[in-house]
Design a protein around this motif. Structure first.
Motif, mmCIF file in Angstrom:
data_model
loop_
_atom_site.group_PDB
_atom_site.id
_atom_site.type_symbol
_atom_site.label_atom_id
_atom_site.label_comp_id
_atom_site.label_asym_id
_atom_site.label_seq_id
_atom_site.Cartn_x
_atom_site.Cartn_y
_atom_site.Cartn_z
ATOM 1 N N ILE A 1 0.868 -1.170 0.000
ATOM 2 C CA ILE A 1 0.000 0.000 0.000
ATOM 3 C C ILE A 1 0.910 1.226 0.000
ATOM 4 N N PRO B 1 -3.508 0.751 -3.235
ATOM 5 C CA PRO B 1 -2.959 -0.568 -3.558
ATOM 6 C C PRO B 1 -2.008 -0.481 -4.741
ATOM 7 N N TYR C 1 1.217 -8.722 3.372
ATOM 8 C CA TYR C 1 1.497 -7.288 3.377
ATOM 9 C C TYR C 1 0.317 -6.563 4.004
ATOM 10 N N SER C 2 0.561 -5.339 4.458
ATOM 11 C CA SER C 2 -0.473 -4.561 5.131
ATOM 12 C C SER C 2 -0.227 -3.081 4.889
ATOM 13 N N ARG C 3 -1.090 -2.251 5.455
ATOM 14 C CA ARG C 3 -0.926 -0.802 5.288
ATOM 15 C C ARG C 3 0.238 -0.255 6.098
ATOM 16 N N THR D 1 7.043 -7.118 3.432
ATOM 17 C CA THR D 1 6.191 -8.274 3.612
ATOM 18 C C THR D 1 6.753 -9.197 4.689
ATOM 19 N N THR E 1 -0.512 -15.638 -0.798
ATOM 20 C CA THR E 1 -0.237 -14.255 -0.406
ATOM 21 C C THR E 1 -1.470 -13.708 0.292
ATOM 22 N N PHE F 1 -3.388 -10.056 2.353
ATOM 23 C CA PHE F 1 -3.451 -8.657 2.763
ATOM 24 C C PHE F 1 -4.240 -8.582 4.054
ATOM 25 N N SER G 1 -5.702 -5.924 7.108
ATOM 26 C CA SER G 1 -5.943 -4.545 7.533
ATOM 27 C C SER G 1 -7.062 -4.532 8.552
ATOM 28 N N THR H 1 -9.560 -8.416 5.312
ATOM 29 C CA THR H 1 -8.431 -9.329 5.199
ATOM 30 C C THR H 1 -8.731 -10.295 4.059
ATOM 31 N N TRP I 1 0.498 -12.617 -6.545
ATOM 32 C CA TRP I 1 0.124 -11.462 -5.733
ATOM 33 C C TRP I 1 -1.245 -10.923 -6.134
ATOM 34 N N VAL J 1 -4.094 -7.285 -5.302
ATOM 35 C CA VAL J 1 -4.489 -6.063 -4.591
ATOM 36 C C VAL J 1 -6.000 -5.934 -4.681
#
Length: 373
Positions: A81, A86, A266-268, A273, A288, A290, A292, A296, A332, A334
Motif C-alpha cells: 500500500i 494498492p 502485506y499490510s498498510r 512483507t 499471499t 493482505f 488490515s 483481510t 500477488w 491487490v
C-alpha cells in the motif's frame, strides 16, 4: 462495470500477434495460454510485454513468451500500500498503482527498471522504495558495475530516483542487494559480490537506513553492523503460525490444521512483507495475503480466494478464480473498494513465460464457507 485498468491510464502498445498454440520442442516458448474454464463477463484479462500492459478479450489471445529466469521476466514481484493506494511492483516495468480514492490504475516507470531486477517494495526512512539488483548468473547485461540498491519513489511527484548504493553502506561498489527484510524494529540485508568467479556474501543489520551528510556527502554508518551467516538466517527465518495476525488465522480457520501453509503477508503499516508458516509433514501450500483493520484476504496459487470484512458480523467468503492451464499459478493481488486484481504467471522450474493480471469484481454476497473445521 468499467475495467479498472483503463487503457488511457496505461501507456502501452497493443501487440498484433495472436496465440501461436503449442510450440515446437526446444524453442523455449510457452505451450498453452492460461485458459479459464469459466469467466464472468465483467471480468478482464491482461498480459505483460516488454513494453507494457495489454488487455486480452480471451486468455487464448495472449501471445506466447520466451521463457526467462524469473529475475529477468516481466512479472509481478511484490504488493504494498503506497500513499494509501494498492500497488503492484512489476519487474522490468515499474509500479502499478491506483490513484487515491480511484479504481483506475496507472503504471509509473523509470529507466532504472530496464536494467535491473526489482526485488521488493518497502517503506524506509527515505519514503517508499524498491530494492534493485543485478543477477550476474542469469543476466548477460549484469556486470560488477555500480547501480542503486534502492530506487526511491517520490509519492508526491509519482516518480523514481536512484537512492542508496552498496558503497553508501560501506561495501564494494559491485555488491548486489539480493535480500532485504524488516523484522521487528531491525532491517536485515544480504549482499552478494562476485569477483573472479568467487562469490561472497555480506550480511548487515541496521535499525534505519543511513542518512547522507549534506556537507560531506558521506553516510553515517554508525548504526550499520555486519553479522554472521548463521545470525542472519536466524533473524530472517519465517514466523511461526502462532505469530500470524489474528485476522489471517481467523480467515483461514476452515483450512484443516494438517495442511501446511506458507503465507506472505502485506499490510498498510508493514515496512516489508512478512512470511508466516504453519508446519506439516506435507509440503506447505503457498499463498499471499493482505491484512488490515477493515478487510483481510488471501489468494492461493490455484485461484482460491478468501475474503472477510473485519467486523463481528462479517462472514468468511470464498471466490474461485478461473482455473488456469497446467503450469500457471496465481501470485500477488491487490484490492480496491469492489475489485480484485490478481497476478498470474506461467512457471517452469526457475523460469517464467507468460505473465499478467486477472481483474474481477468482488461479489456483493460472497459464498460462505462451512462453519465446521
Amino acid at each position: 462495470m468499467k475495467r479498472i485498468l483503463l487503457l488511457t491510464a496505461i501507456a502501452c502498445a497493443v501487440l498484433s500477434s495472436g496465440c501461436t498454440g503449442r510450440s515446437a520442442p526446444g524453442t523455449g516458448t510457452a505451450d498453452t495460454a492460461p485458459e479459464a474454464k469459466t469467466e464472468q463477463k465483467s471480468s478482464g484479462w491482461y498480459y505483460f510485454s516488454d513494453s507494457g500492459i495489454h488487455s486480452a478479450a480471451n486468455p487464448s489471445d495472449i501471445p506466447a513468451r520466451t521463457f526467462k529466469p524469473w529475475t529477468e521476466a516481466v512479472r509481478v514481484a511484490d504488493a504494498a500500500i503506497i500513499s494509501n493506494a494498492p500497488s503492484l511492483l512489476i519487474n522490468r516495468l515499474g509500479l502499478l498503482t491506483a490513484a487515491p480514492g480511484s479504481s483506475a490504475f496507472a503504471l509509473k516507470s523509470d529507466s532504472l527498471f530496464a536494467s535491473a531486477t526489482a526485488g521488493g517494495l518497502y517503506r524506509t526512512n527515505y519514503g517508499a522504495a524498491v530494492r534493485m539488483y543485478r543477477n550476474s548468473f542469469f543476466s548477460d547485461s549484469a556486470s560488477s558495475g555500480s547501480g542503486p540498491c534502492l530506487a526511491l519513489y517520490d509519492e508526491s511527484k509519482q516518480s523514481f530516483a536512484a537512492g542508496l548504493n552498496a558503497r553508501d553502506l560501506g561495501l564494494g561498489e559491485s555488491a548486489q542487494c539480493v535480500a532485504l527484510d524488516r523484522i521487528g524494529s531491525v532491517w536485515y540485508a544480504s549482499f552478494k559480490n562476485e569477483t573472479g568467479g568467487k562469490v561472497d556474501f555480506t550480511y548487515l543489520e541496521f535499525p534505519s537506513f543511513p542518512l547522507r551528510n549534506p556537507e560531506t556527502g558521506t553516510y553515517d554508518l554508525s548504526g550499520v553492523r555486519r553479522i554472521s551467516s548463521d545470525a542472519y538466517q536466524r533473524s530472517v527465518a519465517p514466523f511461526g503460525w502462532k505469530n500470524a495476525p489474528d485476522q489471517l488465522k481467523e480467515l483461514l480457520i476452515q483450512i484443516p490444521d494438517t495442511t501446511g501453509l506458507s503465507i506472505r503477508v502485506y499490510s498498510r503499516s508493514a515496512k516489508s512483507t512478512q512470511v508466516y508458516v504453519r508446519a506439516s509433514e506435507a509440503q506447505a501450500v503457498e499463498g499471499t495475503a493482505f491484512v488490515s483493520d477493515d478487510k483481510t484476504a488471501a489468494l492461493f496459487a490455484d485461484g482460491t480466494f478468501y475474503y472477510k470484512a473485519d467486523n463481528s458480523s462479517a462472514k468468511i467468503g470464498v471466490l474461485k478464480l478461473p482455473q488456469l492451464a497446467t503450469g500457471y499459478v496465481y501470485t500477488w493481488f491487490v484490492l480496491t473498494e469492489k475489485t480484485l486484481l490478481a497476478a498470474w504467471e506461467e512457471q517452469r522450474f526457475f523460469e517464467t513465460g507468460r505473465t499478467g493480471l486477472f481483474e474481477t469484481p468482488l461479489p456483493g454476497t460472497p459464498s460462505v464457507l462451512p462453519a465446521s473445521r
